[in-house]
Design a protein around this motif. Structure first.
Motif, PDB file in Angstrom:
ATOM      1  N   UNK A 160       0.830  -1.214  -0.067  1.00  0.00           N
ATOM      2  CA  UNK A 160       0.152   0.021  -0.038  1.00  0.00           C
ATOM      3  C   UNK A 160       0.706   1.176   0.155  1.00  0.00           C
ATOM      4  N   UNK A 161       0.895   2.170  -1.111  1.00  0.00           N
ATOM      5  CA  UNK A 161       1.673   3.162  -1.155  1.00  0.00           C
ATOM      6  C   UNK A 161       0.768   4.588  -0.732  1.00  0.00           C
ATOM      7  N   UNK A 162       1.369   5.423  -0.151  1.00  0.00           N
ATOM      8  CA  UNK A 162       0.806   6.617   0.336  1.00  0.00           C
ATOM      9  C   UNK A 162       1.869   7.701  -0.242  1.00  0.00           C
ATOM     10  N   UNK A 163       1.486   8.375  -1.088  1.00  0.00           N
ATOM     11  CA  UNK A 163       2.552   9.538  -1.651  1.00  0.00           C
ATOM     12  C   UNK A 163       1.815  10.827  -2.015  1.00  0.00           C
ATOM     13  N   UNK A 164       2.955  11.756  -2.199  1.00  0.00           N
ATOM     14  CA  UNK A 164       2.203  13.068  -2.635  1.00  0.00           C
ATOM     15  C   UNK A 164       2.424  13.033  -4.212  1.00  0.00           C
ATOM     16  N   UNK A 165       3.379  12.141  -4.648  1.00  0.00           N
ATOM     17  CA  UNK A 165       3.671  12.084  -6.064  1.00  0.00           C
ATOM     18  C   UNK A 165       2.438  12.072  -7.002  1.00  0.00           C
ATOM     19  N   UNK A 166       2.510  12.324  -8.362  1.00  0.00           N
ATOM     20  CA  UNK A 166       1.342  12.253  -9.140  1.00  0.00           C
ATOM     21  C   UNK A 166       1.504  11.096 -10.279  1.00  0.00           C
ATOM     22  N   UNK A 167       3.011  10.615 -10.291  1.00  0.00           N
ATOM     23  CA  UNK A 167       3.014   9.613 -11.389  1.00  0.00           C
ATOM     24  C   UNK A 167       3.501   8.211 -10.754  1.00  0.00           C
ATOM     25  N   UNK A 168       2.963   7.085 -10.925  1.00  0.00           N
ATOM     26  CA  UNK A 168       3.110   5.791 -10.228  1.00  0.00           C
ATOM     27  C   UNK A 168       4.724   5.816 -10.241  1.00  0.00           C
ATOM     28  N   UNK A 169       5.303   5.799 -11.227  1.00  0.00           N
ATOM     29  CA  UNK A 169       6.810   5.534 -11.313  1.00  0.00           C
ATOM     30  C   UNK A 169       7.621   6.339 -10.418  1.00  0.00           C
ATOM     31  N   UNK A 170       7.267   7.548 -10.292  1.00  0.00           N
ATOM     32  CA  UNK A 170       7.906   8.369  -9.251  1.00  0.00           C
ATOM     33  C   UNK A 170       7.624   7.773  -7.778  1.00  0.00           C
ATOM     34  N   UNK A 171       6.375   7.590  -7.437  1.00  0.00           N
ATOM     35  CA  UNK A 171       6.198   7.158  -6.280  1.00  0.00           C
ATOM     36  C   UNK A 171       6.910   5.619  -5.915  1.00  0.00           C
ATOM     37  N   UNK A 172       6.967   4.850  -6.824  1.00  0.00           N
ATOM     38  CA  UNK A 172       7.644   3.646  -6.550  1.00  0.00           C
ATOM     39  C   UNK A 172       9.316   3.637  -6.403  1.00  0.00           C
ATOM     40  N   UNK A 173       9.701   4.823  -7.263  1.00  0.00           N
ATOM     41  CA  UNK A 173      11.266   5.134  -7.247  1.00  0.00           C
ATOM     42  C   UNK A 173      11.262   5.689  -5.757  1.00  0.00           C
ATOM     43  N   UNK A 174      10.682   6.544  -5.225  1.00  0.00           N
ATOM     44  CA  UNK A 174      10.813   7.188  -4.032  1.00  0.00           C
ATOM     45  C   UNK A 174      10.873   6.321  -3.049  1.00  0.00           C
ATOM     46  N   UNK A 175       9.977   5.186  -3.053  1.00  0.00           N
ATOM     47  CA  UNK A 175       9.818   4.130  -2.059  1.00  0.00           C
ATOM     48  C   UNK A 175      11.038   2.965  -2.279  1.00  0.00           C
ATOM     49  N   UNK A 176      11.737   3.026  -3.453  1.00  0.00           N
ATOM     50  CA  UNK A 176      12.717   1.998  -3.439  1.00  0.00           C
ATOM     51  C   UNK A 176      12.121   0.936  -4.105  1.00  0.00           C
ATOM     52  N   UNK A 177      10.908   0.602  -4.483  1.00  0.00           N
ATOM     53  CA  UNK A 177      10.384  -0.490  -4.812  1.00  0.00           C
ATOM     54  C   UNK A 177      10.831  -0.871  -6.342  1.00  0.00           C
ATOM     55  N   UNK A 178      11.118   0.136  -7.315  1.00  0.00           N
ATOM     56  CA  UNK A 178      11.592  -0.203  -8.668  1.00  0.00           C
ATOM     57  C   UNK A 178      12.764   0.200  -9.000  1.00  0.00           C
ATOM     58  N   UNK A 179      13.617  -0.311  -9.901  1.00  0.00           N
ATOM     59  CA  UNK A 179      14.843   0.339 -10.452  1.00  0.00           C
ATOM     60  C   UNK A 179      15.043  -0.160 -11.847  1.00  0.00           C
ATOM     61  N   UNK A 180      15.597   0.466 -12.781  1.00  0.00           N
ATOM     62  CA  UNK A 180      15.841   0.249 -14.229  1.00  0.00           C
ATOM     63  C   UNK A 180      16.613   1.312 -14.817  1.00  0.00           C
ATOM     64  N   UNK A 181      16.696   1.141 -16.312  1.00  0.00           N
ATOM     65  CA  UNK A 181      17.459   2.049 -16.992  1.00  0.00           C
ATOM     66  C   UNK A 181      16.594   2.877 -17.750  1.00  0.00           C
ATOM     67  N   UNK A 182      17.051   4.254 -17.960  1.00  0.00           N
ATOM     68  CA  UNK A 182      16.346   5.290 -18.520  1.00  0.00           C
ATOM     69  C   UNK A 182      16.725   4.836 -20.301  1.00  0.00           C
ATOM     70  N   UNK A 183      15.583   5.072 -21.166  1.00  0.00           N
ATOM     71  CA  UNK A 183      15.736   4.574 -22.604  1.00  0.00           C
ATOM     72  C   UNK A 183      15.016   5.563 -23.328  1.00  0.00           C
TER      73      UNK A 183
END
Length: 147
Positions: free
Chosen positions: A71-94
């Protein structure tokens, strides 16, 4: 010949009236809302404006079918930003945005093992990447390892 001249004059006048009406309607679009009354201003004195938190659910399913819900509670507006902030996802920018390779510490890399993280919104394969999907309160988001 006199009739065509009248039609041209009427057409010109009609166009002028339409242009004037459009110009007047556009002027109303730039009006600012009324300032708050002194009572409203005094009620908010000393407080700072904060963006509202939004809550959503993320389900992570690994290649063996094991699932874990977050369960993610955030002030972010984009899913990816919220998950990056929580440290749940990582990857490469392309060229197409964030290519998610790791979710909740589990890596799926198509170049290495033929698997990848598929992103879902409310049970449907997402139309946009995680870094372009706006958060909707109460929505269910998921990452699943697929091959």
């Amino acid at each position: 010949m006199n009739k065509t001249r009248k039609y041209h004059l009427l057409s010109f006048l009609l166009c002028a009236v339409l242009i004037a009406a459009m110009a007047l309607s556009m002027l109303g679009c730039n009006e600012q809302p009324n300032p708050p009354s002194s009572d409203a201003a005094s009620a908010t004195e000393g407080t700072t404006a904060t963006t509202a938190k939004v809550t959503f659910t993320l389900t992570v399913t690994d290649k063996d079918g094991h699932s874990e819900d977050f369960t993610i509670s955030t002030e972010k507006t984009i899913v990816g930003d919220a998950l990056l902030e929580e440290g749940l996802i990582a990857g490469d920018e392309g060229a197409y945005g964030l290519y998610v390779k790791t979710v909740n510490g589990i890596t799926a890399d198509y170049d290495t093992d033929g698997t990848y993280w598929a992103f879902y919104v409310n049970g449907e394969y997402a139309a946009k990447g995680v870094d372009q999907t706006e958060i909707v309160a109460g929505a269910d988001y998921a990452f699943k390892v697929e091959s």
